[in-house]
Scaffold this motif. Structure first.
Motif, PDB file in Angstrom:
ATOM      1  N   SER A  72       0.815  -1.217   0.000  1.00  0.00           N
ATOM      2  CA  SER A  72       0.000   0.000   0.000  1.00  0.00           C
ATOM      3  C   SER A  72       0.848   1.267   0.000  1.00  0.00           C
ATOM      4  CB  SER A  72      -0.915   0.024   1.227  1.00  0.00           C
ATOM      5  OG  SER A  72      -1.779  -1.091   1.236  1.00  0.00           O
ATOM      6  N   PHE A  73       2.128   1.159   0.375  1.00  0.00           N
ATOM      7  CA  PHE A  73       2.982   2.338   0.510  1.00  0.00           C
ATOM      8  C   PHE A  73       4.278   2.129  -0.264  1.00  0.00           C
ATOM      9  CE2 PHE A  73       0.361   1.989   4.306  1.00  0.00           C
ATOM     10  CZ  PHE A  73      -0.245   3.237   4.332  1.00  0.00           C
ATOM     11  N   PHE A  74       4.775   3.223  -0.847  1.00  0.00           N
ATOM     12  CA  PHE A  74       5.946   3.159  -1.720  1.00  0.00           C
ATOM     13  C   PHE A  74       6.854   4.331  -1.395  1.00  0.00           C
ATOM     14  CE2 PHE A  74       2.173   1.449  -3.656  1.00  0.00           C
ATOM     15  CZ  PHE A  74       2.568   0.163  -4.009  1.00  0.00           C
ATOM     16  N   CYS A 106       4.333   7.542  -1.303  1.00  0.00           N
ATOM     17  CA  CYS A 106       3.005   7.565  -1.903  1.00  0.00           C
ATOM     18  C   CYS A 106       2.186   6.397  -1.353  1.00  0.00           C
ATOM     19  CB  CYS A 106       3.098   7.466  -3.423  1.00  0.00           C
ATOM     20  SG  CYS A 106       3.827   8.926  -4.200  1.00  0.00           S
ATOM     21  N   GLU A 107       0.889   6.597  -1.285  1.00  0.00           N
ATOM     22  CA  GLU A 107      -0.030   5.575  -0.762  1.00  0.00           C
ATOM     23  C   GLU A 107      -1.016   5.180  -1.859  1.00  0.00           C
ATOM     24  OE1 GLU A 107      -3.353   4.922   2.797  1.00  0.00           O
ATOM     25  OE2 GLU A 107      -2.531   6.910   2.384  1.00  0.00           O
ATOM     26  N   ARG A 108      -1.284   3.865  -1.942  1.00  0.00           N
ATOM     27  CA  ARG A 108      -2.304   3.397  -2.876  1.00  0.00           C
ATOM     28  C   ARG A 108      -3.610   3.190  -2.118  1.00  0.00           C
ATOM     29  NH1 ARG A 108      -0.194  -0.918  -6.641  1.00  0.00           N
ATOM     30  NH2 ARG A 108       0.006  -2.130  -4.752  1.00  0.00           N
ATOM     31  N   ARG A 109      -4.635   3.919  -2.556  1.00  0.00           N
ATOM     32  CA  ARG A 109      -5.972   3.799  -1.959  1.00  0.00           C
ATOM     33  C   ARG A 109      -6.997   3.604  -3.071  1.00  0.00           C
ATOM     34  NH1 ARG A 109      -7.011   8.826   0.318  1.00  0.00           N
ATOM     35  NH2 ARG A 109      -4.881   9.577   0.524  1.00  0.00           N
ATOM     36  N   ASN A 110      -7.832   2.574  -2.905  1.00  0.00           N
ATOM     37  CA  ASN A 110      -8.859   2.292  -3.911  1.00  0.00           C
ATOM     38  C   ASN A 110      -8.249   2.142  -5.302  1.00  0.00           C
ATOM     39  OD1 ASN A 110     -10.904   2.528  -1.918  1.00  0.00           O
ATOM     40  ND2 ASN A 110     -10.898   4.764  -2.173  1.00  0.00           N
ATOM     41  N   LEU A 111      -7.124   1.417  -5.342  1.00  0.00           N
ATOM     42  CA  LEU A 111      -6.420   1.077  -6.585  1.00  0.00           C
ATOM     43  C   LEU A 111      -5.784   2.276  -7.271  1.00  0.00           C
ATOM     44  CD1 LEU A 111      -8.915  -1.507  -8.156  1.00  0.00           C
ATOM     45  CD2 LEU A 111      -6.962  -1.938  -6.637  1.00  0.00           C
ATOM     46  N   ARG A 112      -5.755   3.432  -6.602  1.00  0.00           N
ATOM     47  CA  ARG A 112      -5.135   4.622  -7.181  1.00  0.00           C
ATOM     48  C   ARG A 112      -3.988   5.092  -6.293  1.00  0.00           C
ATOM     49  NH1 ARG A 112      -7.897   7.031 -11.278  1.00  0.00           N
ATOM     50  NH2 ARG A 112      -6.776   8.979 -10.945  1.00  0.00           N
ATOM     51  N   LEU A 113      -2.885   5.483  -6.948  1.00  0.00           N
ATOM     52  CA  LEU A 113      -1.720   5.943  -6.200  1.00  0.00           C
ATOM     53  C   LEU A 113      -1.909   7.413  -5.833  1.00  0.00           C
ATOM     54  CD1 LEU A 113       0.935   4.563  -5.329  1.00  0.00           C
ATOM     55  CD2 LEU A 113       2.046   5.708  -7.247  1.00  0.00           C
ATOM     56  N   GLN A 114      -1.884   7.678  -4.525  1.00  0.00           N
ATOM     57  CA  GLN A 114      -2.060   9.039  -4.023  1.00  0.00           C
ATOM     58  C   GLN A 114      -0.693   9.643  -3.712  1.00  0.00           C
ATOM     59  OE1 GLN A 114      -5.243  10.165  -3.923  1.00  0.00           O
ATOM     60  NE2 GLN A 114      -5.900   8.145  -4.617  1.00  0.00           N
ATOM     61  N   PRO A 115      -0.393  10.817  -4.241  1.00  0.00           N
ATOM     62  CA  PRO A 115       0.946  11.386  -4.029  1.00  0.00           C
ATOM     63  C   PRO A 115       1.116  11.981  -2.638  1.00  0.00           C
ATOM     64  CG  PRO A 115      -0.395  12.898  -5.294  1.00  0.00           C
ATOM     65  CD  PRO A 115      -1.221  11.652  -5.115  1.00  0.00           C
ATOM     66  N   ALA A 116       2.341  11.956  -2.188  1.00  0.00           N
ATOM     67  CA  ALA A 116       2.789  12.748  -1.038  1.00  0.00           C
ATOM     68  C   ALA A 116       1.989  12.534   0.222  1.00  0.00           C
ATOM     69  CB  ALA A 116       2.798  14.226  -1.389  1.00  0.00           C
ATOM     70  N   TRP A 357      14.234   0.946 -17.044  1.00  0.00           N
ATOM     71  CA  TRP A 357      12.833   0.521 -17.101  1.00  0.00           C
ATOM     72  C   TRP A 357      12.651  -0.949 -16.738  1.00  0.00           C
ATOM     73  CZ3 TRP A 357      11.271  -3.483 -20.132  1.00  0.00           C
ATOM     74  CH2 TRP A 357      12.125  -3.886 -21.171  1.00  0.00           C
ATOM     75  N   ALA A 358      13.610  -1.786 -17.127  1.00  0.00           N
ATOM     76  CA  ALA A 358      13.441  -3.231 -16.912  1.00  0.00           C
ATOM     77  C   ALA A 358      13.441  -3.599 -15.441  1.00  0.00           C
ATOM     78  CB  ALA A 358      14.547  -3.993 -17.645  1.00  0.00           C
ATOM     79  N   ASN A 359      13.995  -2.743 -14.595  1.00  0.00           N
ATOM     80  CA  ASN A 359      14.103  -3.048 -13.163  1.00  0.00           C
ATOM     81  C   ASN A 359      13.123  -2.254 -12.317  1.00  0.00           C
ATOM     82  OD1 ASN A 359      16.828  -3.538 -14.516  1.00  0.00           O
ATOM     83  ND2 ASN A 359      17.091  -4.606 -12.582  1.00  0.00           N
ATOM     84  N   HIS A 360      12.248  -1.497 -12.958  1.00  0.00           N
ATOM     85  CA  HIS A 360      11.318  -0.670 -12.200  1.00  0.00           C
ATOM     86  C   HIS A 360      10.055  -1.435 -11.817  1.00  0.00           C
ATOM     87  CE1 HIS A 360      12.518   3.420 -11.481  1.00  0.00           C
ATOM     88  NE2 HIS A 360      12.995   3.569 -12.696  1.00  0.00           N
ATOM     89  N   LEU A 361       9.637  -1.236 -10.579  1.00  0.00           N
ATOM     90  CA  LEU A 361       8.263  -1.522 -10.195  1.00  0.00           C
ATOM     91  C   LEU A 361       7.504  -0.214 -10.373  1.00  0.00           C
ATOM     92  CD1 LEU A 361       8.854  -3.659  -6.986  1.00  0.00           C
ATOM     93  CD2 LEU A 361       8.438  -4.457  -9.318  1.00  0.00           C
ATOM     94  N   TYR A 362       6.396  -0.247 -11.065  1.00  0.00           N
ATOM     95  CA  TYR A 362       5.788   0.989 -11.526  1.00  0.00           C
ATOM     96  C   TYR A 362       5.415   1.961 -10.411  1.00  0.00           C
ATOM     97  CZ  TYR A 362       3.541   4.002 -14.945  1.00  0.00           C
ATOM     98  OH  TYR A 362       3.225   5.066 -15.746  1.00  0.00           O
ATOM     99  N   PRO A 363       4.842   1.531  -9.281  1.00  0.00           N
ATOM    100  CA  PRO A 363       4.533   2.510  -8.224  1.00  0.00           C
ATOM    101  C   PRO A 363       5.774   3.206  -7.681  1.00  0.00           C
ATOM    102  CG  PRO A 363       3.329   0.473  -7.861  1.00  0.00           C
ATOM    103  CD  PRO A 363       4.334   0.195  -8.932  1.00  0.00           C
ATOM    104  N   ILE A 364       6.897   2.480  -7.624  1.00  0.00           N
ATOM    105  CA  ILE A 364       8.150   3.104  -7.188  1.00  0.00           C
ATOM    106  C   ILE A 364       8.612   4.121  -8.225  1.00  0.00           C
ATOM    107  CG2 ILE A 364      10.619   2.656  -6.890  1.00  0.00           C
ATOM    108  CD1 ILE A 364       9.156   2.095  -4.388  1.00  0.00           C
TER     109      ILE A 364
END
Length: 385
Positions: A72-74, A106-116, A357-364
């Motif tokens: 949930s947190f990145f 960043c926090e993911r809430r309801n499948l959406r990434l919320q900034p800051a 790009w090949a080593n990225h997790l998208y939320p990070i």
């Protein structure tokens, strides 16, 4: 020469050489920057099952799609460092290094990434200890110098810009002083990361259903509180408590430092991982703190689509928390569960936007982009000097 350097030159009796100013992070440099720089010996298993070959977790990852992720947190920490001058102090010349630092979660809430959810931004300058007339053991001389620097910046009509700290690097050994200045700024960033994790734990945000992915290693180097007033050197107990629900994911690692007990390298095992396979998990005892880590490697991209055989491979760390885990290892089912959810974080990707790009997790990746979006432009920052 800009206003900030004039203040430093006047207040420290230094002599500026008005050297070329540049950002290290945008200058073409040879070599690879690794997220870790320590030997990891695959000596003891870090999981309950004594696996002898990689495990493919594609089916496990597919089975978890459509369900809420445990992540949930990145968290990402970022810094840009700049060579802004060379100055002479006490008949020797030393580099002046400046930095912009950002740490965000960043926090993911309801499948959406919320900034800051949490964010810290700092501007710092690293000076040699020779800039001060006496041996430096505190901020007695740095504090008034910082105030005069900020007063001078405000006089330039930019009231919202101020420097947060002066960092002091030692000159006792004939090392590369530029690296020492950069290391001071890196340590400052790490302390901000540690404090942010502590704040999340204090707020009760992390639990079995809400993990944090931290970009980079969890094995923080101990920093002297005497030389760094910001150092948050936690006890082993506090480290275990704060990082119980934190997973460290490193985008780059030195494969030559993955060693077999008794000598040799395990890099061949990592290079031969197939898509969605992970290595067995091994235990690593930190030389920097009295804690153990469970470490394994996971391929999230096919090697034929990348530039290097190690592109698309992540190094994953989890803290060993309980005495039972220390003796028997973390449950293999837990490691598989964590890994399966990590696989599902890989898409979509940032093709063309980042060489890594090949080593990225998208939320990070999105968290990193948010943090960097808060920087001053390089031109504006350099003009302050």
């Amino acid at each position: 020469m800009g206003t900030v350097l004039k203040v430093i030159e006047k207040e420290t009796s230094g002599v500026s050489f008005n050297s070329y100013k540049y950002c290290h992070d945008t200058t073409d440099r040879s070599g690879i920057d690794y997220d870790d720089n320590k030997d990891i010996v695959w000596k003891e298993y870090g999981e309950t099952e004594k696996l002898t070959k990689p495990v493919n977790l594609k089916d496990a990852a597919d089975a978890r799609r459509g369900y809420p992720s445990i992540f949930s947190f990145f968290l990402d920490g970022s810094r840009y460092t700049y060579k802004v001058d060379d100055m002479s102090f006490q008949k020797n010349v030393y580099p002046i290094i400046a930095g912009q630092i950002g740490v965000g979660c960043c926090e993911r809430r309801n499948l959406r990434l919320q900034p800051a959810l949490l964010f810290e931004s700092k501007l710092v300058i690293a000076l040699p200890d020779r800039a001060f007339s006496t041996d430096w053991d505190g901020q007695d001389q740095a504090r008034p110098l910082l105030e005069k620097i900020n007063n001078s910046v405000r006089l330039k009509g930019r009231p919202l810009i101020q420097f947060n700290d002066l960092l002091i690097y030692d000159t006792n050994k004939d090392d590369k002083f530029e690296r020492k200045g950069i290391a001071k700024i890196q340590d400052y960033m790490v302390e901000l990361e540690k404090q942010l994790v502590a704040d999340l734990v204090a707020a009760g945000k992390l639990n079995e259903s809400n993990y944090l992915i931290k970009d980079g290693s969890l094995d923080y180097q101990k920093v002297s509180t005497k030389k760094n007033k910001h150092a948050l050197n936690l006890s082993s107990e506090h480290i275990r408590n704060n990082y119980r629900r934190v997973i460290g994911v490193s985008k780059s690692f030195d494969p030559t430092k993955c060693l077999v007990h008794g000598g040799g390298s395990n890099s061949n095992i990592i290079a031969n991982l197939k898509l969605y396979e992970r290595t067995p998990a091994f235990r690593y005892t930190s030389s920097r703190a009295d804690v153990d880590f469970c470490i394994w490697y996971l391929r999230i991209r096919e090697a034929r689509h990348t530039h290097s055989i190690f592109d698309g491979v992540l190094k994953i760390e989890k803290l060993i928390v309980t005495e039972k885990e220390r003796i028997h290892g973390i449950e293999t089912d837990d490691i598989n569960n964590i890994t399966a959810y990590l696989i599902n974080e890989r898409n979509p990707v940032c093709y063309g936007s980042d060489d890594r790009w090949a080593n990225h997790l998208y939320p990070i990746y999105l968290t990193e982009q948010y943090v960097k979006s808060k920087y001053l432009s390089n031109d504006l920052f350099i003009q302050l000097f």
